[in-house]
Scaffold this motif. Sequence first.
Motif, PDB file in Angstrom:
ATOM      1  N   VAL A  76      -3.381  -6.208  -3.523  1.00 52.78           N
ATOM      2  CA  VAL A  76      -1.990  -6.573  -3.863  1.00 52.78           C
ATOM      3  C   VAL A  76      -2.446  -7.616  -5.108  1.00 52.78           C
ATOM      4  O   VAL A  76      -3.733  -8.108  -5.243  1.00 52.78           O
ATOM      5  N   THR A  77      -1.607  -7.854  -6.015  1.00 54.73           N
ATOM      6  CA  THR A  77      -1.953  -8.245  -7.392  1.00 54.73           C
ATOM      7  C   THR A  77      -1.125  -9.902  -7.018  1.00 54.73           C
ATOM      8  O   THR A  77      -0.048  -9.957  -6.581  1.00 54.73           O
ATOM      9  N   MET A  78      -1.866 -10.777  -7.525  1.00 56.73           N
ATOM     10  CA  MET A  78      -1.589 -12.254  -7.709  1.00 56.73           C
ATOM     11  C   MET A  78      -0.703 -12.634  -8.532  1.00 56.73           C
ATOM     12  O   MET A  78      -1.027 -12.466  -9.736  1.00 56.73           O
ATOM     13  N   VAL A 102      -6.314  -8.482  -4.800  1.00 55.09           N
ATOM     14  CA  VAL A 102      -6.901  -8.950  -3.964  1.00 55.09           C
ATOM     15  C   VAL A 102      -6.692  -8.322  -2.489  1.00 55.09           C
ATOM     16  O   VAL A 102      -5.904  -7.444  -2.103  1.00 55.09           O
ATOM     17  N   ASN A 103      -7.556  -8.364  -1.585  1.00 53.25           N
ATOM     18  CA  ASN A 103      -7.398  -7.971  -0.112  1.00 53.25           C
ATOM     19  C   ASN A 103      -7.228  -9.112   0.804  1.00 53.25           C
ATOM     20  O   ASN A 103      -7.862 -10.279   0.419  1.00 53.25           O
ATOM     21  N   LEU A 104      -6.090  -9.004   1.470  1.00 54.49           N
ATOM     22  CA  LEU A 104      -5.957  -9.955   2.465  1.00 54.49           C
ATOM     23  C   LEU A 104      -5.447  -9.835   3.755  1.00 54.49           C
ATOM     24  O   LEU A 104      -5.185  -8.659   4.039  1.00 54.49           O
ATOM     25  N   ILE A 105      -5.874 -10.566   4.743  1.00 52.97           N
ATOM     26  CA  ILE A 105      -5.625 -10.385   6.311  1.00 52.97           C
ATOM     27  C   ILE A 105      -5.046 -11.860   6.850  1.00 52.97           C
ATOM     28  O   ILE A 105      -5.513 -12.819   6.317  1.00 52.97           O
ATOM     29  N   GLY A 106      -3.839 -11.583   7.406  1.00 55.63           N
ATOM     30  CA  GLY A 106      -3.312 -12.891   7.808  1.00 55.63           C
ATOM     31  C   GLY A 106      -2.253 -12.690   8.897  1.00 55.63           C
ATOM     32  O   GLY A 106      -1.906 -11.434   9.537  1.00 55.63           O
ATOM     33  N   ILE A 107      -1.428 -13.701   9.427  1.00 55.14           N
ATOM     34  CA  ILE A 107      -0.214 -13.552  10.238  1.00 55.14           C
ATOM     35  C   ILE A 107       0.947 -13.537   9.779  1.00 55.14           C
ATOM     36  O   ILE A 107       1.245 -14.289   8.775  1.00 55.14           O
ATOM     37  N   VAL A 108       1.899 -12.829   9.904  1.00 53.05           N
ATOM     38  CA  VAL A 108       3.302 -12.906   9.615  1.00 53.05           C
ATOM     39  C   VAL A 108       3.971 -14.057  10.004  1.00 53.05           C
ATOM     40  O   VAL A 108       4.088 -14.194  11.323  1.00 53.05           O
ATOM     41  N   LYS A 159       1.929   1.894  -5.948  1.00 50.28           N
ATOM     42  CA  LYS A 159       0.949   2.942  -6.618  1.00 50.28           C
ATOM     43  C   LYS A 159      -0.487   2.826  -5.969  1.00 50.28           C
ATOM     44  O   LYS A 159      -1.536   3.519  -5.986  1.00 50.28           O
ATOM     45  N   TYR A 160      -0.973   1.278  -5.778  1.00 54.32           N
ATOM     46  CA  TYR A 160      -2.092   0.792  -5.827  1.00 54.32           C
ATOM     47  C   TYR A 160      -2.305   0.298  -4.152  1.00 54.32           C
ATOM     48  O   TYR A 160      -3.458   0.272  -3.723  1.00 54.32           O
ATOM     49  N   SER A 161      -1.494  -0.369  -3.770  1.00 57.37           N
ATOM     50  CA  SER A 161      -1.660  -1.412  -2.492  1.00 57.37           C
ATOM     51  C   SER A 161      -1.568  -0.531  -1.398  1.00 57.37           C
ATOM     52  O   SER A 161      -0.909   0.514  -1.251  1.00 57.37           O
ATOM     53  N   SER A 162      -2.044  -1.117  -0.156  1.00 54.32           N
ATOM     54  CA  SER A 162      -1.865  -0.403   1.112  1.00 54.32           C
ATOM     55  C   SER A 162      -1.644  -1.523   2.259  1.00 54.32           C
ATOM     56  O   SER A 162      -1.915  -2.855   1.653  1.00 54.32           O
ATOM     57  N   PHE A 163      -1.117  -1.247   3.115  1.00 52.37           N
ATOM     58  CA  PHE A 163      -0.733  -2.094   4.318  1.00 52.37           C
ATOM     59  C   PHE A 163      -1.170  -1.441   5.699  1.00 52.37           C
ATOM     60  O   PHE A 163      -0.775  -0.481   5.691  1.00 52.37           O
ATOM     61  N   ALA A 164      -1.201  -2.424   6.591  1.00 53.60           N
ATOM     62  CA  ALA A 164      -1.489  -1.915   8.136  1.00 53.60           C
ATOM     63  C   ALA A 164      -0.759  -3.305   8.943  1.00 53.60           C
ATOM     64  O   ALA A 164      -1.203  -4.346   8.741  1.00 53.60           O
ATOM     65  N   LEU A 165       0.074  -2.948   9.860  1.00 55.82           N
ATOM     66  CA  LEU A 165       0.525  -3.977  10.901  1.00 55.82           C
ATOM     67  C   LEU A 165      -0.091  -3.621  12.411  1.00 55.82           C
ATOM     68  O   LEU A 165       0.090  -2.597  12.896  1.00 55.82           O
ATOM     69  N   PHE A 166      -0.335  -4.779  12.839  1.00 56.19           N
ATOM     70  CA  PHE A 166      -0.952  -4.993  14.114  1.00 56.19           C
ATOM     71  C   PHE A 166      -0.254  -5.888  15.123  1.00 56.19           C
ATOM     72  O   PHE A 166       0.194  -7.041  14.554  1.00 56.19           O
ATOM     73  N   GLU A 167      -0.219  -5.505  16.276  1.00 52.06           N
ATOM     74  CA  GLU A 167       0.301  -6.597  17.216  1.00 52.06           C
ATOM     75  C   GLU A 167      -0.337  -7.812  17.361  1.00 52.06           C
ATOM     76  O   GLU A 167      -1.496  -7.819  17.117  1.00 52.06           O
ATOM     77  N   GLY A 168       0.462  -8.977  17.439  1.00 48.64           N
ATOM     78  CA  GLY A 168      -0.299 -10.225  17.255  1.00 48.64           C
ATOM     79  C   GLY A 168      -0.828 -10.914  18.544  1.00 48.64           C
ATOM     80  O   GLY A 168      -1.282 -10.017  19.673  1.00 48.64           O
ATOM     81  N   LYS A 169      -0.662 -12.187  18.721  1.00 50.45           N
ATOM     82  CA  LYS A 169      -1.227 -12.814  19.966  1.00 50.45           C
ATOM     83  C   LYS A 169      -1.081 -12.307  21.231  1.00 50.45           C
ATOM     84  O   LYS A 169      -1.933 -12.338  22.118  1.00 50.45           O
ATOM     85  N   HIS A 170       0.048 -11.683  21.489  1.00 49.46           N
ATOM     86  CA  HIS A 170       0.397 -11.177  22.729  1.00 49.46           C
ATOM     87  C   HIS A 170      -0.102  -9.749  23.113  1.00 49.46           C
ATOM     88  O   HIS A 170       0.288  -9.398  24.193  1.00 49.46           O
ATOM     89  N   CYS A 171      -0.781  -9.306  22.392  1.00 46.55           N
ATOM     90  CA  CYS A 171      -1.287  -7.911  22.607  1.00 46.55           C
ATOM     91  C   CYS A 171      -2.591  -7.787  23.390  1.00 46.55           C
ATOM     92  O   CYS A 171      -3.482  -8.861  23.162  1.00 46.55           O
ATOM     93  N   VAL A 183       3.016 -19.371  -6.443  1.00 41.71           N
ATOM     94  CA  VAL A 183       2.088 -18.248  -6.456  1.00 41.71           C
ATOM     95  C   VAL A 183       2.395 -17.189  -5.403  1.00 41.71           C
ATOM     96  O   VAL A 183       2.876 -17.888  -4.269  1.00 41.71           O
ATOM     97  N   TYR A 184       2.388 -16.134  -5.792  1.00 38.37           N
ATOM     98  CA  TYR A 184       2.980 -15.244  -4.589  1.00 38.37           C
ATOM     99  C   TYR A 184       1.974 -13.915  -4.882  1.00 38.37           C
ATOM    100  O   TYR A 184       1.266 -13.771  -6.067  1.00 38.37           O
ATOM    101  N   ALA A 185       2.047 -12.988  -3.743  1.00 34.02           N
ATOM    102  CA  ALA A 185       1.531 -11.679  -3.960  1.00 34.02           C
ATOM    103  C   ALA A 185       2.516 -10.553  -4.017  1.00 34.02           C
ATOM    104  O   ALA A 185       3.276 -10.622  -3.703  1.00 34.02           O
ATOM    105  N   THR A 186       2.084  -9.560  -4.900  1.00 35.96           N
ATOM    106  CA  THR A 186       2.866  -8.427  -5.158  1.00 35.96           C
ATOM    107  C   THR A 186       2.325  -7.166  -4.783  1.00 35.96           C
ATOM    108  O   THR A 186       1.199  -6.946  -5.005  1.00 35.96           O
ATOM    109  N   TYR A 187       2.951  -6.387  -3.897  1.00 39.32           N
ATOM    110  CA  TYR A 187       2.565  -5.156  -3.295  1.00 39.32           C
ATOM    111  C   TYR A 187       3.122  -4.265  -4.151  1.00 39.32           C
ATOM    112  O   TYR A 187       4.457  -3.908  -4.301  1.00 39.32           O
ATOM    113  N   LEU A 188       2.200  -3.271  -4.830  1.00 39.36           N
ATOM    114  CA  LEU A 188       2.705  -2.353  -5.647  1.00 39.36           C
ATOM    115  C   LEU A 188       2.431  -0.992  -5.142  1.00 39.36           C
ATOM    116  O   LEU A 188       1.346  -0.711  -4.718  1.00 39.36           O
TER     117      LEU A 188
END
Length: 460
Positions: free
Chosen positions: A89-91, A26-32, A105-117, A98-103
């Motif tokens: 990421v694989t559920m 699945v593809n996810l977007i959220g807050i750390v 070979k297949y997965s990717s990620f990007a980090l962005f500044e949060g609320k104070h940006c 229940v958790y997600a696993t970043y592999l």
Amino acid sequence: MANSTRDDDYNYMKIVDAMASINQRVNLIGIVAEASLPKHSNGTDYFCSVKLIDESRTGPGIAVTFFAETMEKLPRIESIGDIIILTRVTMKAHCSDVYATYLKKYSSFALFEGKHCSRNVGPYQASPNFRAREQDKPFVAKLRESMKIEADLNNLSPLKEMKEGEHINLLCKVLHLCEVTKDDWMLFVWDGTDTPPASIEAKLENEMEDPLPLQLEASPLSRDTLCTFPPVGTVLRMVTDRGNKKLGINFLKPNKWVKVVQVKCEVHAGLWRAVLMPSSMVYYLPNNDLILERERSYNERVTSKFKRMPLSCFPGPSPITDTDYPDVPFVTLMNVLTHPEVTFKFNCVVRVVAAFPWRVEDFCNPQGIYRVRLTLEDPTARIYAFLYAEDGVQFFGSRNTVELMRKMKELLGMTEGDGCQKVISRNPPWIQCCLKSYYIDKANIWGSRNYRIFATTFVG
């Protein structure tokens, strides 16, 4: 992917829906909401864990476990509340979790500044295979505006509640980190409270050959570094257990509040330290009410006339000493070490944890001049301070060796029957004393700075 947060040409699943998609990518977007430090796995990889939340699951969120060949390839969260995009990421499910696993070979990620940006900037870190798209921006902007982090702050202890041998969870601020030996790092953390006074276990006669250390690190920190530390509250040294050297504490950023789970409390040479065990975890935390409360308490102490005294000596120090300046506000030994003027006078509350020479018969030279080095400590630091000449006369009064020994035993926390040639457990009292700083080399005034006790009398 059903129930996505946008049209099917660019799908991000809500966390609550992703949790029903076991064994799917699945593809996810959220807050750390939480982020652990990288650690070495049982195999060849490194891993870390990130807790992710979105509007569909704001409380417990979901844990995402990352694996990579090196620590550098794992996500390096700058602040809790930052935004992360995850693709493919694989559920997974284990028992009821229940958790997600970043592999890698297949997965990717990007980090962005949060609320104070303040700007709609791109990612500050991304995996090599991440493809940025214009469709990301509305999602990132929406999360910046709408989400609030609620950190798990249960079962957290302040430094003042440390007990030797216990495992505790801490809420503390990272002030500094340094590499003490190759790949072996030490953290300097603080929460505004004082560690309790520790018992001293050492032979007094060993003070010449094996003196009590002034700090746990092999070399003292520079004055410039000390000047960045708060003047009140213990700066606790935190080290890694021998079996936990692969914990990536060198990736921690100073001036960030963290939650440290399952550290062991130890006392070494009368100095507290915390040990990160193989089961320990370190998480960044957002600003919250508990952090604000700690900072508020610190501000009250630092601005008070007498609250810079150690917390454990309230309502006041032992009456066995008196000074010529009883109304001068107290300062800490960290204040003394970091004072901007090389020569100055201070009023402190300290413990005398060691003395050299240890035999009272040797306190004076053949000309009858006092020359004694005392090791003083408070919750912020340890220093050497000298009793010299007329200052020693005022402090001790009588030169009778029996009377001198009685006074030294009381200062050092010894009982009448304790000897100086065996290891005993001592708990010295808090005493008030006046200190003055001076230098002995005009060409190196800061490097030759020393301290003397003056205007202080033993009256016990």
